[in-house]
Motif scaffolding. Structure first.
Motif, PDB file in Angstrom:
ATOM      1  N   THR A 280       1.060  -1.275   0.045  1.00 26.32           N
ATOM      2  CA  THR A 280       0.018  -0.060   0.118  1.00 26.32           C
ATOM      3  C   THR A 280       0.986   1.177   0.163  1.00 26.32           C
ATOM      4  OG1 THR A 280      -0.075   0.009   2.269  1.00 26.32           O
ATOM      5  CG2 THR A 280      -1.955  -0.983   1.092  1.00 26.32           C
ATOM      6  N   ASP A 281       0.479   2.174  -0.661  1.00 27.54           N
ATOM      7  CA  ASP A 281       0.957   3.518  -0.718  1.00 27.54           C
ATOM      8  C   ASP A 281       0.101   4.542  -0.183  1.00 27.54           C
ATOM      9  OD1 ASP A 281       3.562   4.439  -1.628  1.00 27.54           O
ATOM     10  OD2 ASP A 281       3.385   4.120  -3.710  1.00 27.54           O
ATOM     11  N   ALA A 282      -0.193   4.564   0.802  1.00 24.77           N
ATOM     12  CA  ALA A 282      -1.242   5.187   1.476  1.00 24.77           C
ATOM     13  C   ALA A 282      -1.256   6.882   1.307  1.00 24.77           C
ATOM     14  CB  ALA A 282      -1.338   5.602   3.191  1.00 24.77           C
ATOM     15  N   LEU A 283      -0.111   7.482   1.120  1.00 29.42           N
ATOM     16  CA  LEU A 283       0.162   8.842   0.964  1.00 29.42           C
ATOM     17  C   LEU A 283      -0.298   9.224  -0.564  1.00 29.42           C
ATOM     18  CD1 LEU A 283       1.013  11.617   2.221  1.00 29.42           C
ATOM     19  CD2 LEU A 283       3.273  11.210   1.493  1.00 29.42           C
ATOM     20  N   TYR A 284      -0.195   8.353  -1.366  1.00 28.54           N
ATOM     21  CA  TYR A 284      -0.412   8.397  -2.950  1.00 28.54           C
ATOM     22  C   TYR A 284      -1.958   7.801  -3.172  1.00 28.54           C
ATOM     23  CZ  TYR A 284       4.363  10.171  -3.620  1.00 28.54           C
ATOM     24  OH  TYR A 284       5.323  10.829  -3.459  1.00 28.54           O
ATOM     25  N   ASN A 285      -2.373   7.498  -2.164  1.00 34.40           N
ATOM     26  CA  ASN A 285      -3.821   6.831  -2.286  1.00 34.40           C
ATOM     27  C   ASN A 285      -4.004   5.664  -3.190  1.00 34.40           C
ATOM     28  OD1 ASN A 285      -6.441   7.074  -1.325  1.00 34.40           O
ATOM     29  ND2 ASN A 285      -7.276   7.976  -3.232  1.00 34.40           N
ATOM     30  N   ARG A 286      -2.812   4.781  -3.427  1.00 28.25           N
ATOM     31  CA  ARG A 286      -2.828   3.669  -4.279  1.00 28.25           C
ATOM     32  C   ARG A 286      -2.197   2.434  -3.574  1.00 28.25           C
ATOM     33  NH1 ARG A 286       2.036   5.993  -7.999  1.00 28.25           N
ATOM     34  NH2 ARG A 286       3.523   5.702  -6.480  1.00 28.25           N
ATOM     35  N   VAL A 287      -2.515   1.448  -4.407  1.00 27.33           N
ATOM     36  CA  VAL A 287      -1.828   0.098  -3.923  1.00 27.33           C
ATOM     37  C   VAL A 287      -0.976  -0.402  -5.130  1.00 27.33           C
ATOM     38  CG1 VAL A 287      -2.426  -2.288  -3.687  1.00 27.33           C
ATOM     39  CG2 VAL A 287      -3.770  -0.737  -2.847  1.00 27.33           C
ATOM     40  N   GLY A 288       0.370  -0.723  -4.847  1.00 29.39           N
ATOM     41  CA  GLY A 288       1.330  -1.299  -5.747  1.00 29.39           C
ATOM     42  C   GLY A 288       1.493  -2.767  -5.903  1.00 29.39           C
TER      43      GLY A 288
END
Length: 356
Positions: free
Chosen positions: A344-352
């Motif tokens: 998870t990339d919480a700051l960028y509001n995405r999942v990688g």
């Protein structure tokens, strides 16, 4: 003519040989953005339906990702009122959207997904097929439980175990009876956090504030504790990886990874190459590498258990390389599934998803 044909065959064979990409090649990364703005994807778990499931820490949603189609769907967690008579801090929206700050989701042995509900002090049971949610209320343990009722959970065959961190208890939810049972952690203010049921039958958990690894025997309620000695402070956080004879945990405060030998009870610490990286969660890939995420560093990382060596793989978003590594993406979760390391990339509001 024969020479030309021979050359053509040779070139075809060379082209057919797969070329290994460098580990930091940006083409290995795929990203899935959350439909809700500032949702804050936090935790991940593989579902039995072939989807990646997750929970947002800010928007109070459960979400699914279909890797084949790239479609991300969100499902709001129903609000049923505070489990304790304490008013949680609102986020400025309607009551249902008040901040819950939940970050834990796992698959239950009964086929349902289970998730935390943060300061709401509830366990969320999710039907995988219909996405219908049932809100369950664990027994009250006083006002302390409302701060963060539990941070991690893991299934047994008959029920779900989870940690009520600020309440200093481990709780068991029976799938058949629906009954909750609390077990007190022997060390006061230990801060039970991560939870993992290992192949030896014990349920292992971290004690964040006490700097210990605990293990729990559900059949008789026995709890054993083992101190984690780390000059950097340890702060054991999450256990979600196992290799032969060992379980692996993140040491968030110490910026390290740790292993616990299930036979000898020996604990080893492996400092990350990046200082102040705040290792968060871990997982294991089929080749035995133990992967971990870092909240304060935009990279995915792994430990080679045979040598203890740690490798850091920078995400392509980095503007400034080590040791500062900006911008920070707030990678919390890490999860292996089907040849990919998901995070998870919480700051960028995405999942990688990183292709191995």
């Amino acid at each position: 003519m024969r020479a030309a044909l021979t050359l053509a065959i040779a070139l075809t064979l060379v082209a057919a040989v797969p070329v290994a990409l460098p580990e930091d090649d940006s083409s290995r990364f795929t990203y899935y953005t959350m439909p809700t703005m500032a949702a804050g994807p936090c935790d991940l778990a593989s579902g039995p339906d072939g989807l990646m499931w997750g929970e947002d820490i800010l928007s109070n949603n459960i979400f699914t990702i279909n890797q084949k189609t790239g479609v991300v769907k969100e499902y709001p967690i129903p609000y049923t009122g505070d489990a304790l008579p304490i008013t949680n801090l609102p986020t400025g929206g309607p009551t249902e959207n008040r901040g819950a700050f939940a970050c834990a989701i796992r698959l239950g042995a009964d086929g349902n997904m289970y998730a935390a509900s943060g300061v709401r002090n509830q366990l969320v049971k999710i039907n995988v097929q219909t996405k219908a949610m049932t809100i369950l209320n664990p027994p009250g343990i006083g006002p302390a439980g409302n701060l963060e009722p539990f941070n991690d959970l893991w299934t047994l065959k008959t029920g779900m175990l989870f940690t009520q961190t600020t309440g200093n208890v481990i709780t068991y939810y029976d799938y058949t009876s629906g009954k909750f049972t609390n077990y007190n952690v022997p060390t006061p203010v230990a801060g039970p956090l991560g939870m993992y049921v290992a192949s030896d039958g014990w349920a292992y958990f971290t004690e964040f504030f006490a700097n210990k690894i605990g293990r729990f025997n559900q059949s008789n309620g026995e709890i054993q504790e083992f101190p984690v000695i780390d000059p950097l402070g340890a702060g054991p956080a999450v256990i979600r990886a196992e290799t032969p004879g060992l379980i692996w945990f993140t040491a968030l405060v110490g910026g390290s990874m740790g292993s616990f030998n299930m036979q000898t009870h020996e604990i080893k610490i492996y400092p990350n190459n990046i200082p102040l990286s705040l290792p968060s969660e871990d997982t294991v890939s089929p080749d035995g590498r133990v992967w971990f995420s870092t909240i304060a560093h935009s990279s995915i990382n792994y430990v080679q258990p045979a040598t203890g060596a740690i490798v850091n793989i920078e995400q392509p978003i980095n503007l400034l390389p080590v040791p500062v590594n900006l911008p920070v993406g707030l990678e919390v979760a890490v999860n292996y599934r089907s040849g990919y390391i998901w995070f998870t990339d919480a700051l960028y509001n995405r999942v990688g998803a990183y292709k191995l």
